[in-house]
Design a protein around this motif. Sequence first.
Motif, PDB file in Angstrom:
ATOM      1  N   THR A  80      67.713  24.941  24.715  1.00  0.00           N
ATOM      2  CA  THR A  80      68.110  25.348  23.362  1.00  0.00           C
ATOM      3  C   THR A  80      68.288  26.852  23.323  1.00  0.00           C
ATOM      4  OG1 THR A  80      66.799  23.535  22.485  1.00  0.00           O
ATOM      5  CG2 THR A  80      67.482  25.223  20.927  1.00  0.00           C
ATOM      6  N   PRO A  81      69.449  27.390  23.220  1.00  0.00           N
ATOM      7  CA  PRO A  81      70.764  26.758  23.291  1.00  0.00           C
ATOM      8  C   PRO A  81      71.138  26.465  24.744  1.00  0.00           C
ATOM      9  CG  PRO A  81      71.041  29.113  23.084  1.00  0.00           C
ATOM     10  CD  PRO A  81      69.559  28.849  23.016  1.00  0.00           C
ATOM     11  N   PRO A  82      72.168  25.624  24.983  1.00  0.00           N
ATOM     12  CA  PRO A  82      72.622  25.397  26.360  1.00  0.00           C
ATOM     13  C   PRO A  82      72.955  26.742  27.015  1.00  0.00           C
ATOM     14  CG  PRO A  82      73.688  23.883  24.869  1.00  0.00           C
ATOM     15  CD  PRO A  82      72.935  24.856  24.017  1.00  0.00           C
ATOM     16  N   SER A  83      72.612  26.858  28.310  1.00  0.00           N
ATOM     17  CA  SER A  83      72.683  28.186  28.931  1.00  0.00           C
ATOM     18  C   SER A  83      73.431  28.212  30.257  1.00  0.00           C
ATOM     19  CB  SER A  83      71.267  28.713  29.173  1.00  0.00           C
ATOM     20  OG  SER A  83      70.560  28.776  27.977  1.00  0.00           O
ATOM     21  N   LEU A  84      74.036  29.364  30.499  1.00  0.00           N
ATOM     22  CA  LEU A  84      74.587  29.738  31.801  1.00  0.00           C
ATOM     23  C   LEU A  84      73.685  30.830  32.363  1.00  0.00           C
ATOM     24  CD1 LEU A  84      78.428  30.071  31.199  1.00  0.00           C
ATOM     25  CD2 LEU A  84      77.295  28.437  32.679  1.00  0.00           C
ATOM     26  N   TYR A  85      73.769  31.058  33.660  1.00  0.00           N
ATOM     27  CA  TYR A  85      72.950  32.083  34.303  1.00  0.00           C
ATOM     28  C   TYR A  85      73.852  33.023  35.082  1.00  0.00           C
ATOM     29  CZ  TYR A  85      69.377  28.813  32.995  1.00  0.00           C
ATOM     30  OH  TYR A  85      68.561  27.983  32.258  1.00  0.00           O
ATOM     31  N   VAL A  86      73.728  34.311  34.775  1.00  0.00           N
ATOM     32  CA  VAL A  86      74.508  35.345  35.452  1.00  0.00           C
ATOM     33  C   VAL A  86      73.571  36.050  36.424  1.00  0.00           C
ATOM     34  CG1 VAL A  86      75.870  37.439  35.156  1.00  0.00           C
ATOM     35  CG2 VAL A  86      75.991  35.629  33.431  1.00  0.00           C
ATOM     36  N   ILE A  87      73.937  36.045  37.701  1.00  0.00           N
ATOM     37  CA  ILE A  87      73.114  36.675  38.726  1.00  0.00           C
ATOM     38  C   ILE A  87      73.851  37.907  39.210  1.00  0.00           C
ATOM     39  CG2 ILE A  87      72.091  36.412  41.001  1.00  0.00           C
ATOM     40  CD1 ILE A  87      72.634  33.337  39.040  1.00  0.00           C
TER      41      ILE A  87
END
Length: 188
Positions: A80-87
Amino acid sequence: MKSSGRSQSLPVGVVLRRAPGVTRWAKWAWTVAGVLPGAGKADWRMLRSEGDVTEYHAFTGTVHLHATETEAYMVALNDTPPSLYVIMRREGTGDSPLSLVTVTASPYDAQDYADSGEEVVEKVPMPDGFAAWVEAFCDAHHVEHEFKKRRRDRSRVDLVEDGVGDARIVQTTDVYRSPRSARQGRLN
């Protein structure tokens, strides 16, 4: 968007926000402000500036979805909320101190990068259209696997004492004692 059987990919632009640092040791604080699905190439293009805060379309990466990793994508969608991950990786202290390693929808991959401590991992809310794309991919490719508990074999490994203690010790009272050298034996 690229598609090949059991995998799909989509370019994603990364928007970085530069704000004044809160300590005297950090002149600037860099955070991920958002992502731009379907973005074109970027090279630190300034999007907006208000006072000391500036946002850049810093880089464009590609999110790859693989059919074998749908369980991880479903975890990201149920967040919550749907997530992306930036590396990202720190590359100096100039005007562009970060470089993109990858953008992923898998929290498992993000955790692997975070465990190394070498990279900066930022969690970013997933845009609605992007979430719908990931959900459609999961619906098409996810297969539930039944949990199978592993059973121990019944062999008794405690009955034989191979390798216990030091073979050079002839007494049976203390097999864990270290052997005496020839010199120590003469002194006693």
